[in-house]
Design a protein around this motif. Structure first.
Motif, short mmCIF file in Angstrom:
data_model
loop_
_atom_site.label_atom_id
_atom_site.label_comp_id
_atom_site.label_asym_id
_atom_site.label_seq_id
_atom_site.Cartn_x
_atom_site.Cartn_y
_atom_site.Cartn_z
N ARG A 116 4.66 -0.75 5.09
CA ARG A 116 6.03 -0.57 5.58
C ARG A 116 6.11 0.65 6.49
O ARG A 116 6.82 0.64 7.49
N ASP A 117 5.41 1.73 6.13
CA ASP A 117 5.43 2.96 6.91
C ASP A 117 4.02 3.55 6.91
O ASP A 117 3.67 4.34 6.02
N ALA A 118 3.24 3.17 7.89
CA ALA A 118 1.83 3.58 7.93
C ALA A 118 1.68 5.09 8.02
O ALA A 118 0.79 5.68 7.40
N LYS A 119 2.54 5.74 8.79
CA LYS A 119 2.43 7.20 8.92
C LYS A 119 2.69 7.89 7.58
O LYS A 119 1.98 8.82 7.22
N ALA A 120 3.69 7.42 6.86
CA ALA A 120 4.01 8.04 5.57
C ALA A 120 2.88 7.83 4.56
O ALA A 120 2.55 8.76 3.80
N ILE A 121 2.27 6.66 4.57
CA ILE A 121 1.15 6.41 3.67
C ILE A 121 0.01 7.36 3.98
O ILE A 121 -0.59 7.98 3.09
N ALA A 122 -0.33 7.49 5.26
CA ALA A 122 -1.43 8.37 5.66
C ALA A 122 -1.16 9.81 5.22
O ALA A 122 -2.06 10.50 4.72
N ARG A 123 0.07 10.25 5.39
CA ARG A 123 0.39 11.62 5.01
C ARG A 123 0.31 11.81 3.50
O ARG A 123 -0.13 12.86 3.03
N ASP A 124 0.72 10.80 2.73
CA ASP A 124 0.62 10.88 1.27
C ASP A 124 -0.84 10.96 0.83
O ASP A 124 -1.19 11.74 -0.06
N ILE A 125 -1.69 10.16 1.45
CA ILE A 125 -3.11 10.16 1.10
C ILE A 125 -3.73 11.53 1.39
O ILE A 125 -4.45 12.11 0.57
N LYS A 126 -3.44 12.06 2.56
CA LYS A 126 -4.02 13.35 2.95
C LYS A 126 -3.49 14.49 2.09
O LYS A 126 -4.22 15.43 1.78
N ARG A 127 -2.24 14.37 1.70
CA ARG A 127 -1.67 15.41 0.83
C ARG A 127 -2.42 15.49 -0.50
O ARG A 127 -2.51 16.56 -1.12
N LEU A 128 -3.01 14.37 -0.92
CA LEU A 128 -3.75 14.31 -2.18
C LEU A 128 -5.23 14.66 -1.99
O LEU A 128 -6.02 14.57 -2.93
N PRO B 78 0.82 -1.22 0.00
CA PRO B 78 0.00 0.00 0.00
C PRO B 78 0.85 1.27 0.00
O PRO B 78 0.36 2.33 -0.38
N ASP B 79 2.13 1.16 0.41
CA ASP B 79 3.01 2.32 0.37
C ASP B 79 3.08 2.89 -1.05
O ASP B 79 3.13 4.11 -1.24
N HIS B 80 3.04 2.00 -2.03
CA HIS B 80 3.07 2.42 -3.43
C HIS B 80 1.67 2.72 -3.97
O HIS B 80 1.47 3.73 -4.64
N TRP B 81 0.72 1.86 -3.64
CA TRP B 81 -0.58 1.91 -4.31
C TRP B 81 -1.60 2.84 -3.67
O TRP B 81 -2.44 3.42 -4.37
#
Length: 221
Positions: free
Chosen positions: A93-105, A70-73
């Protein structure tokens, strides 16, 4: 936001998805299960289908990614039009980074926990997430029986969110019906995924209303 109902199209007629989506236009979300045949032993749909569903759905898309990497997708589903993207803690791999990427979009970021994953796994980073999905069945297939012992996770999440003054939505998915929704609502859940309960009813829209009313009554009872 209060009580929200998210019908799952996993229980809809895949040959008539637009019709079945229109049938639940009174819902709060349209729950779309994305499965890759690897993270879970089932295969459903991917980005192109979700993108098209987002174009025709009268309500926002709530994408539940039961997939590897999910880090990529996950950010790609936000880009495809999902208003809320849920990924599994167990696959990240990095749940916090994924969440931040989603919110940034511009989408809401949610993390999901399988029944065997302790709720403590996300408590330290709770403010990173807009929603936590507590699976009340093993992910992969619809129509399974509700697991009432998962309510301890819901209560813990609600207590921690309240203590942190964090407006956390708590979603449950699996076996949600008229028989179980009040139990979840009393435990602190407020976003309910219902598949077979809605699409197995003679009138899906009426079932959405009935489920919402039962949950609201349980919260104020």
């Amino acid at each position: 936001m209060g009580i929200q109902i998210a019908p799952s199209i996993l229980s809809a007629d895949f040959a008539n998805l637009e019709r079945d989506i229109a049938a639940v236009a009174n819902a709060d979300w349209l729950h779309v299960d994305v499965m890759d045949g690897h993270f879970v032993p089932n295969l459903t749909l991917g980005l192109p289908v979700l993108e098209r569903l987002a174009q025709v759905s009268p309500v926002p898309i709530d994408a539940h990614l039961m997939i590897e990497d999910p880090d990529h997708w996950a950010p790609r589903y936000a880009e495809a039009g999902a208003a809320s993207v849920t990924f599994h803690f167990e696959a990240a791999r990095d749940a916090k980074a994924i969440a931040r990427d989603i919110k940034r979009l511009g989408a809401r970021a949610s993390v999901a926990l399988k029944p065997g994953t302790p709720v403590e796994a996300v408590l330290d980073d709770l403010r990173e997430f807009d929603m936590v999905l507590v699976m009340t069945v093993e992910p992969g297939f619809g129509g399974q029986s509700f697991m009432p012992d998962m309510m301890s996770k819901v209560r813990t999440l609600r207590d921690h969110a309240h203590a942190e003054q964090h407006d956390l939505w708590i979603q449950t998915d699996g076996g949600i019906s008229r028989d179980t929704i009040e139990t979840v609502a009393r435990s602190g859940g407020d976003v309910f995924v219902a598949g077979s309960a809605v699409y197995g009813a003679p009138d899906p829209a009426a079932e959405v209303t009935a489920l919402r009313d039962l949950a609201r009554a349980a919260c104020h009872g």
